[in-house]
Each structure stands twice: as structure tokens, then as C-alpha cells.
Design an enzyme around this catalytic site. Structure first.
Site, short mmCIF file in Angstrom:
data_model
loop_
_atom_site.label_atom_id
_atom_site.label_comp_id
_atom_site.label_asym_id
_atom_site.label_seq_id
_atom_site.Cartn_x
_atom_site.Cartn_y
_atom_site.Cartn_z
N ASN A 1 0.86 -1.18 0.00
CA ASN A 1 0.00 0.00 0.00
C ASN A 1 0.90 1.23 0.00
OD1 ASN A 1 -1.82 2.03 0.43
ND2 ASN A 1 -2.51 1.31 2.45
N LYS B 1 0.13 4.24 -0.31
CA LYS B 1 -0.52 5.42 0.30
C LYS B 1 -0.29 6.65 -0.59
CE LYS B 1 -0.28 3.12 4.71
NZ LYS B 1 -0.24 3.19 6.18
N HIS C 1 -9.61 0.99 4.84
CA HIS C 1 -8.32 1.22 5.49
C HIS C 1 -8.53 2.17 6.68
CE1 HIS C 1 -4.24 2.41 6.32
NE2 HIS C 1 -3.88 1.31 5.71
N GLU D 1 -6.88 4.57 7.77
CA GLU D 1 -6.68 6.00 7.51
C GLU D 1 -7.94 6.61 6.90
OE1 GLU D 1 -3.01 5.36 5.44
OE2 GLU D 1 -2.09 4.86 7.37
N GLU E 1 -5.35 -4.99 10.54
CA GLU E 1 -4.36 -3.93 10.73
C GLU E 1 -4.69 -3.18 12.01
OE1 GLU E 1 -2.42 -2.71 6.80
OE2 GLU E 1 -4.26 -1.59 6.90
N GLY F 1 2.35 2.40 10.81
CA GLY F 1 3.29 3.51 10.66
C GLY F 1 3.98 3.91 11.95
N SER G 1 3.33 -2.02 10.44
CA SER G 1 4.77 -2.06 10.67
C SER G 1 5.39 -3.42 10.38
CB SER G 1 5.11 -1.60 12.09
OG SER G 1 4.70 -0.26 12.29
P1 13P Z 1 2.94 0.42 7.73
O1 13P Z 1 3.50 -0.84 7.16
O2 13P Z 1 3.65 1.65 7.26
O3 13P Z 1 2.77 0.35 9.21
O4 13P Z 1 1.45 0.57 7.11
C1 13P Z 1 0.60 -0.51 7.17
C2 13P Z 1 -0.61 -0.20 6.39
O5 13P Z 1 -1.36 0.71 6.72
C3 13P Z 1 -0.86 -0.98 5.18
O6 13P Z 1 -2.12 -0.72 4.66
#
Ligand code: 13P
Length: 263
Positions: free
Chosen positions: A9, A11, A100, A102, A172, A178, A218
Site C-alpha cells: 500500500n 498510500k 483502510h 486512515e 491492521e 506507521g 509495521s
Molecule cells: P505500515 O506498514 O507503514 O505500518 O502501514 C501498514 C498499512 O497501513 C498498510 O495498509
């Protein structure tokens, strides 16, 4: 045996040139570790050039699929700024992400909206990754399984039995995204096992045994192997580490190795 799936992803990162370079790097990395399914989720403007970069030449016959980070629930019309499942198909996408964290937390998307997106993407023939996961507060007060169950049940509401094989669930935990903090393999396994039980309750045992549940938050080359060694963890959805082909490649290799052991 479930084939692990590794998603990148990206982002809101990359520009056109670096997205294309990253796609080529991912294709080489994937070719080095046959087996796991690999899909990348670039930002909308780069879907076409990334698809093009992944289409030819393929390396050793290896394919890397392309997906969108979000999708709208109607096929066309007066929905300024939105992108439909049919448009994604037209651009060569075969996957979409929905729910997701976010989007849930920053853009305030709710479970009903996420369910509409998921169903319309499936209806258009896309495969879908449904993201679920608890916040730190929810974990601290012991609501992890409750939250994951609710998001899974509401996200999958009215999905047809013949469509469930095109769904992957990404667990997740919000507090792990992150942050550099990862769920322990045992905690992640508990959450995955619970989600699989929920899927069994809705769609039956066979469908639950087939559905892939990947971990996200992560995941990196140092923790990927121990997470994917757990029996209910079928790959990963990677953010930060998916922007570095070398790290992403190591995670794909870890998935291939885990599948050999678990298989
Ligand atoms: P990170 O791997 O940066 O923690 O992000 C995970 C994520 O949100 C994948 O969709």
C-alpha cells in the site's frame, strides 16, 4: 493450503517516475520468490503507468497485480472526485482496498459506506481487501475481538457466497500502522483466528478455511517471518516497507518460505 498474499500500500507517496521505478523493482523482487500473490496499490494518478510497467516485459512469467487504495460504490454519474469500480477495471486494476483505517479515521468512513464499496467492487469483478482493526484504546479496554468482529460482519454484509473467495481481510491494528510497533505473533494470531471464526459463522467452515487474512502494521523484513509463521496469518499488507523494493522483496521471500513450512 492458502497461498499467501503480499500487498504494497503505497498510500500518498511516490511521483510518476518513482512509482514506475518502484513497480519495476517490485516485479524483479517478486520474480525472485515465486509463489505468493503480490499486488501493489499506487495512488490513483499512477495506476496506468504502473500497470504499464508491470505488463511488459514480465520477468520469468511473474505477475504483480495492481489495485486501487479506494473505490466509489456507483458505476458512473454525478459524484465529483470519485472513481468507480468500472474505471478501475478499465485501467487494468484487479484489486481494491476498502476500509483502510486512515480512511475510517481521517476521512470518517463508516462500516455502511465500506460495505457498499466492497459489494460494488465485487459486483464489478474486482477482488477486494477489507481492512479491519482496533485502536489502542479499544485494545486497552479489551475490545479487540469485538471491534474486529463488528467491522468484519458489517463489511461483509450481503456479500454472496460465490463472491467471498474474491475477498481478503487485512487485520491492521490501528496502533501498529506507521508506528514501528507490531502486534506480537501470538496476539496477531489470536485476532486472525477470531476473524476466521466470524467468517465461518457467516459463510461456513470451508469458505473460512479458504479466505486469506493478512496482517498489516509495521511489517518489515525483520518481523515478517515470525508473523507469517502463524497458522492463520496468510501474508501481509505493507505500508512503509513497500516503498523499498529490497525490503518488500524480503517480505515476499519470507511469505514464500512460510508457505513452504506451513504447506
Ligand atoms: P505500515 O506498514 O507503514 O505500518 O502501514 C501498514 C498499512 O497501513 C498498510 O495498509
Amino acid at each position: 493450503m492458502r497461498n499467501p498474499i503480499i500487498g504494497g500500500n503505497w498510500k500518498m507517496n511516490t511521483d510518476k517516475a518513482s512509482a514506475v521505478a518502484l513497480a519495476r523493482g517490485v516485479l524483479s523482487a517478486a520474480a525472485a520468490s515465486p509463489g505468493p500473490e503480490v499486488v501493489v496499490f499506487p495512488p490513483f494518478p499512477y495506476l496506468l503507468p504502473v500497470k504499464e510497467a508491470l505488463s511488459h516485459p514480465t520477468i520469468g512469467g511473474r505477475t504483480v497485480a495492481v489495485g486501487a487504495q479506494d473505490v466509489y460504490h456507483a458505476d458512473r454519474g454525478a459524484f465529483t472526485g470519485e472513481v468507480s469500480p468500472l474505471m478501475l477495471r478499465d485501467c487494468g486494476c484487479t484489486w481494491a482496498l476498502v476500509g483502510h483505517s486512515e480512511r475510517r479515521h481521517i476521512l470518517h468512513e463508516g462500516d455502511d459506506n465500506i460495505n457498499l464499496k466492497l459489494r460494488s467492487a465485487l459486483h464489478a469483478g474486482l477482488s477486494v481487501i477489507l481492512c479491519v482493526g482496533e485502536s489502542l484504546h479499544q485494545r486497552d479496554v479489551g475490545e479487540t475481538n469485538h471491534v474486529n468482529e463488528k467491522q468484519t460482519r458489517l463489511g461483509l454484509r450481503e456479500v454472496k457466497a460465490e463472491e467471498i473467495d474474491r475477498v481478503v481481510i487485512a487485520y491492521e491494528p490501528v496502533w501498529a500502522i506507521g508506528t514501528g510497533k507490531t502486534a506480537t505473533p501470538d496476539d496477531a494470531q489470536d485476532a486472525h483466528e477470531h476473524i476466521r471464526r466470524v467468517v465461518a459463522d457467516i459463510f461456513g467452515r470451508d469458505a473460512a478455511e479458504r479466505i486469506r487474512i493478512q496482517y498489516g502494521g509495521s511489517m518489515n523484513p525483520s518481523n515478517a517471518a515470525e508473523l507469517m509463521a502463524m497458522p492463520d496469518i496468510d501474508g501481509g499488507l505493507i505500508g512503509g516497507a513497500s516503498l523499498k523494493p529490497e525490503d518488500f522483496g524480503k517480505i515476499i521471500a519470507a511469505a514464500a518460505a512460510a508457505a513452504r513450512v506451513l504447506g
